[in-house]
Scaffold this motif. Sequence first.
Motif, PDB file in Angstrom:
ATOM      1  N   GLU A  82      42.145  30.522  50.618  1.00 20.61           N
ATOM      2  CA  GLU A  82      42.370  29.696  49.582  1.00 20.61           C
ATOM      3  C   GLU A  82      43.122  28.475  49.923  1.00 20.61           C
ATOM      4  O   GLU A  82      42.986  27.617  49.222  1.00 20.61           O
ATOM      5  CB  GLU A  82      43.486  30.868  48.805  1.00 20.61           C
ATOM      6  N   LEU A  83      44.252  28.544  50.683  1.00 24.89           N
ATOM      7  CA  LEU A  83      45.269  27.313  50.920  1.00 24.89           C
ATOM      8  C   LEU A  83      44.137  26.198  51.557  1.00 24.89           C
ATOM      9  O   LEU A  83      44.034  25.090  51.112  1.00 24.89           O
ATOM     10  CB  LEU A  83      46.123  27.565  51.612  1.00 24.89           C
ATOM     11  N   GLU A  84      43.246  26.787  52.414  1.00 19.59           N
ATOM     12  CA  GLU A  84      42.267  25.896  53.127  1.00 19.59           C
ATOM     13  C   GLU A  84      41.242  25.331  51.943  1.00 19.59           C
ATOM     14  O   GLU A  84      40.949  23.972  52.135  1.00 19.59           O
ATOM     15  CB  GLU A  84      41.434  26.418  54.359  1.00 19.59           C
ATOM     16  N   SER A  85      40.797  26.149  51.022  1.00 19.34           N
ATOM     17  CA  SER A  85      39.887  25.583  50.018  1.00 19.34           C
ATOM     18  C   SER A  85      40.672  24.601  49.135  1.00 19.34           C
ATOM     19  O   SER A  85      40.014  23.603  48.865  1.00 19.34           O
ATOM     20  CB  SER A  85      39.338  26.786  49.278  1.00 19.34           C
ATOM     21  N   GLN A  86      41.812  24.916  48.913  1.00 21.51           N
ATOM     22  CA  GLN A  86      42.728  23.847  47.933  1.00 21.51           C
ATOM     23  C   GLN A  86      42.889  22.588  48.599  1.00 21.51           C
ATOM     24  O   GLN A  86      42.781  21.532  48.012  1.00 21.51           O
ATOM     25  CB  GLN A  86      43.823  24.569  47.586  1.00 21.51           C
ATOM     26  N   LEU A  87      43.114  22.678  49.954  1.00 14.81           N
ATOM     27  CA  LEU A  87      43.269  21.349  50.742  1.00 14.81           C
ATOM     28  C   LEU A  87      41.968  20.618  50.937  1.00 14.81           C
ATOM     29  O   LEU A  87      42.195  19.572  50.576  1.00 14.81           O
ATOM     30  CB  LEU A  87      43.949  21.821  52.262  1.00 14.81           C
ATOM     31  N   LYS A  88      40.961  21.331  51.005  1.00 11.64           N
ATOM     32  CA  LYS A  88      39.664  20.626  51.109  1.00 11.64           C
ATOM     33  C   LYS A  88      39.525  19.723  49.709  1.00 11.64           C
ATOM     34  O   LYS A  88      38.977  18.663  49.520  1.00 11.64           O
ATOM     35  CB  LYS A  88      38.556  21.412  51.437  1.00 11.64           C
ATOM     36  N   GLN A  89      39.916  20.502  48.473  1.00 12.71           N
ATOM     37  CA  GLN A  89      39.527  20.002  47.155  1.00 12.71           C
ATOM     38  C   GLN A  89      40.532  18.796  47.070  1.00 12.71           C
ATOM     39  O   GLN A  89      40.198  17.801  46.386  1.00 12.71           O
ATOM     40  CB  GLN A  89      39.773  21.147  46.220  1.00 12.71           C
TER      41      GLN A  89
END
Length: 92
Positions: A82-89
């Motif tokens: 989830e955090l990696e996804s947020q970081l990419k966004q």
Amino acid sequence: MSQGKIRYKATIAGKSYTIIGARPEAHLKMVAETVDEQMRQIENLSKDLDPERRAVLAAVNAVSDQYEMQIKLAKLEKKVDELESQLKQIQN
């Protein structure tokens, strides 16, 4: 004996065992000491149990702990995703 495996002599619940594994000796020692400690704790709590029943209870405790750790690991892996996804966004 397979390549990379070592033999470690341990005393658990007053009996000698030879543990064969590919883990470092320090790891095998720590595991043996933990099992021995659990066996002693179970014996202190339930003096009427025979060694086989104490061993089964120690195994149940170990598998229960392993299962709990797997649940925690799965939650942490999900959080990392989830955090990696947020970081990419954020980066896009």
